[in-house]
Write a protein that holds these residues in place. Structure first.
Motif, short mmCIF file in Angstrom:
data_model
loop_
_atom_site.label_atom_id
_atom_site.label_comp_id
_atom_site.label_asym_id
_atom_site.label_seq_id
_atom_site.Cartn_x
_atom_site.Cartn_y
_atom_site.Cartn_z
N ASN A 18 3.54 -0.05 -12.42
CA ASN A 18 2.85 -0.73 -11.32
C ASN A 18 3.93 -1.35 -10.41
N LEU A 19 4.31 -0.58 -9.42
CA LEU A 19 5.42 -0.93 -8.54
C LEU A 19 4.98 -1.85 -7.41
N LEU A 20 5.93 -2.33 -6.64
CA LEU A 20 5.66 -3.14 -5.46
C LEU A 20 5.80 -2.26 -4.23
N TYR A 40 2.09 -13.40 4.54
CA TYR A 40 1.34 -12.16 4.79
C TYR A 40 -0.14 -12.37 4.49
N ALA A 41 -0.61 -13.56 4.82
CA ALA A 41 -1.99 -13.95 4.51
C ALA A 41 -2.99 -12.91 5.01
N GLY A 42 -3.88 -12.52 4.14
CA GLY A 42 -4.92 -11.56 4.48
C GLY A 42 -4.49 -10.12 4.37
N LYS A 43 -3.20 -9.89 4.12
CA LYS A 43 -2.71 -8.51 4.05
C LYS A 43 -1.98 -8.21 2.74
N VAL A 44 -2.18 -9.09 1.77
CA VAL A 44 -1.67 -8.86 0.42
C VAL A 44 -2.76 -8.14 -0.37
N THR A 45 -2.36 -7.20 -1.23
CA THR A 45 -3.34 -6.52 -2.07
C THR A 45 -2.89 -6.59 -3.52
N ALA A 46 -3.86 -6.52 -4.43
CA ALA A 46 -3.57 -6.63 -5.86
C ALA A 46 -4.54 -5.76 -6.65
N TYR A 47 -4.13 -5.37 -7.83
CA TYR A 47 -4.95 -4.53 -8.69
C TYR A 47 -6.13 -5.34 -9.22
N ASP A 48 -7.30 -4.75 -9.20
CA ASP A 48 -8.53 -5.45 -9.55
C ASP A 48 -8.88 -5.24 -11.02
N THR A 74 -3.99 1.92 7.60
CA THR A 74 -4.54 1.20 8.76
C THR A 74 -3.78 -0.08 9.07
N GLY A 75 -2.95 -0.54 8.12
CA GLY A 75 -2.23 -1.79 8.32
C GLY A 75 -2.98 -3.00 7.82
N ASP A 76 -4.16 -2.78 7.21
CA ASP A 76 -4.91 -3.91 6.67
C ASP A 76 -4.17 -4.55 5.49
N SER A 77 -3.37 -3.76 4.79
CA SER A 77 -2.50 -4.27 3.72
C SER A 77 -1.06 -3.92 4.08
N VAL A 78 -0.15 -4.85 3.77
CA VAL A 78 1.26 -4.59 4.06
C VAL A 78 2.15 -4.79 2.84
N VAL A 79 1.61 -5.38 1.76
CA VAL A 79 2.42 -5.59 0.57
C VAL A 79 1.51 -5.79 -0.64
N GLY A 80 1.93 -5.25 -1.79
CA GLY A 80 1.13 -5.44 -3.00
C GLY A 80 1.49 -4.45 -4.09
N THR A 81 0.86 -4.61 -5.23
CA THR A 81 1.11 -3.74 -6.37
C THR A 81 0.56 -2.34 -6.12
N THR A 82 1.22 -1.33 -6.68
CA THR A 82 0.83 0.05 -6.39
C THR A 82 1.29 0.99 -7.49
N TRP A 83 0.94 2.26 -7.33
CA TRP A 83 1.44 3.34 -8.17
C TRP A 83 2.28 4.28 -7.31
N GLN A 84 3.20 4.98 -7.91
CA GLN A 84 4.04 5.92 -7.18
C GLN A 84 3.20 6.97 -6.45
N VAL A 85 2.13 7.44 -7.10
CA VAL A 85 1.30 8.47 -6.49
C VAL A 85 0.63 7.98 -5.21
N ILE A 86 0.38 6.68 -5.11
CA ILE A 86 -0.24 6.13 -3.90
C ILE A 86 0.74 6.21 -2.74
N ALA A 87 1.97 5.83 -3.00
CA ALA A 87 2.99 5.93 -1.96
C ALA A 87 3.19 7.38 -1.55
N ASN A 88 3.17 8.30 -2.50
CA ASN A 88 3.32 9.71 -2.18
C ASN A 88 2.16 10.21 -1.33
N THR A 89 0.96 9.71 -1.63
CA THR A 89 -0.23 10.14 -0.89
C THR A 89 -0.18 9.63 0.55
N ILE A 90 0.26 8.40 0.74
CA ILE A 90 0.37 7.84 2.10
C ILE A 90 1.40 8.62 2.89
#
Length: 389
Positions: free
Chosen positions: A159-161, A184-192, A254-270
């Motif tokens: 679970n990368l950054l 980065y208020a309002g644009k941070v994301t986290a795993y649910d 879309t820019g609604d999120s700019v920083v947060g936890t992720t998976w490598q495959v998500i970055a590859n997909t973007i």
């Protein structure tokens, strides 16, 4: 109601008493369930039911080019039925029905299944391809209890950054989503998921050593309270939580999120040059999923056949690359696309050593403490509801 047979230590005589024939072959019974391992395999039952994450059991119906089920059915005569689940909590409830022979479980599910006698011990000698699995995935706390294996490793990941480099300077710490998230208020994301509490605990382990956290999955009441307070502070700046990775893909595009936890495959997909991932200095959490056999399985021989099939290097390479995680053996990398294993750090033990793999929080502290009772997964679930409000 089905009765569960549980054994900590079994002599050969006890095994013989539980076997369904003098040949000691694996078998199913309509009258009881068993957490004991098979001694040897018998005739295939002709069917197997599998519960798994999306993308783990593909038969070509979603994409004709993506199919590792048909070859299994042809080779074994075991017809596969499968169901996908969205969270480990959902999977845990489904395992109790007894409808599934095999379950693909993340580390926040495995110990719950074992503690509830929903998982059978696995005799890895009956899974020849197990020998090829990276050693650092074997005999771990999330797949082995009291020296007994309760499954075989599948793929693994971190679970990368992830951050938008146009907005966020390259971060070296998780502080960017915790103590400094207000910028980065309002644009941070986290795993649910309640298991995300471990990410906060891991950060506190490095930044507040006085809390005495040594394992982010072993939290006493005070340590859990500290993690909850940090996550409530973060909640003020979270734009959205995600469990469906396509939701995070959309938010970063879309820019609604700019920083947060992720998976490598998500970055590859973007697949945008300004969307980058990093492994912060505090380390990361992650997963190594385990293929488990239900203690209620009526098709144990076909279940073992599936475990060996999915461990086969060629099949494991297909399955893990399709899902977006590291395969479980170096041999699998021979069948993966060029550069895939390098991108996902397959076999890189130094990288793996920085991952706190998901484990189920239990009252018996996973860090070895005996002078205090740790909080368990139900406590974490209540805390997560409180955090999200």
């Amino acid at each position: 109601m089905k009765q569960t047979t549980r054994r900590r230590r079994l002599s050969a005589l006890a095994i013989a008493g539980l076997a369904c024939s003098a040949a000691l072959t694996a078998c199913g019974s309509d009258d009881e369930t068993s957490t004991t391992a098979a001694d040897e395999l018998g005739e295939m039952e002709g069917e197997v039911s599998i519960l798994a994450w999306p993308g783990y059991v593909e038969d070509g119906s979603n994409d004709p080019a993506v199919d590792w089920v048909s070859s299994f059915e042809e080779e074994t005569g075991c017809q596969v039925t499968s169901k996908v689940y969205g969270t480990s909590d959902e999977a845990f409830n489904l395992t109790k029905t007894g409808d599934y022979d095999v379950i693909a479980a993340s580390g926040d599910l495995t110990l719950r299944m074992i503690a509830a006698d929903q998982a059978a011990e696995v005799n890895t000698d009956l899974v020849p391809n197990y020998d090829l699995v990276f050693d650092f995935l074997k005999d771990q706390e999330w797949n082995t209890v009291d020296g007994k294996n309760y499954g075989v490793p599948h793929g693994y990941g971190a679970n990368l950054l992830m951050y938008n480099a146009d907005v966020v300077d390259e971060p070296t710490s998780w502080s960017v989503v915790f103590d400094e998230s207000d910028q980065y208020a309002g644009k941070v994301t986290a795993y649910d998921s309640p298991i995300y509490i471990a990410d906060a605990a891991m950060y506190l382990m490095a930044t507040q050593p006085d809390l005495g956290i040594e394992n982010p999955y072993a939290l006493d009441e005070d340590q859990l309270a500290a993690a909850v307070d940090l996550l409530k502070q973060q909640r003020e700046n979270v734009g959205e939580y995600w469990s469906d990775y396509l939701k995070e893909v959309s938010a970063f595009k879309t820019g609604d999120s700019v920083v947060g936890t992720t998976w490598q495959v998500i970055a590859n997909t973007i697949d945008k040059p300004n969307i980058k991932v990093t492994l912060p200095e505090e380390g990361v959490t992650g997963w190594n999923d385990t293929w488990m056999i239900s203690s209620q399985s009526q098709n144990v021989n076909c279940a073992y056949a599936w475990l060996d099939h999915i461990e086969d290097p060629e099949i494991n390479a297909q399955a893990t690359e399709y899902f977006g995680e590291s395969p479980n053996s170096q041999e699998a990398c021979d069948f993966a696309s060029e550069g895939f294993c390098e991108t996902y750090h397959a076999g890189d033990q130094e990288f793996s050593d920085q991952i706190w793999y998901w484990r189920t929080p239990v009252a018996e502290c996973l860090d070895g403490r005996t002078d205090v009772e740790c909080t368990d997964y139900s406590d974490w679930t209540k805390a997560w509801t409180e955090i999200k409000g």
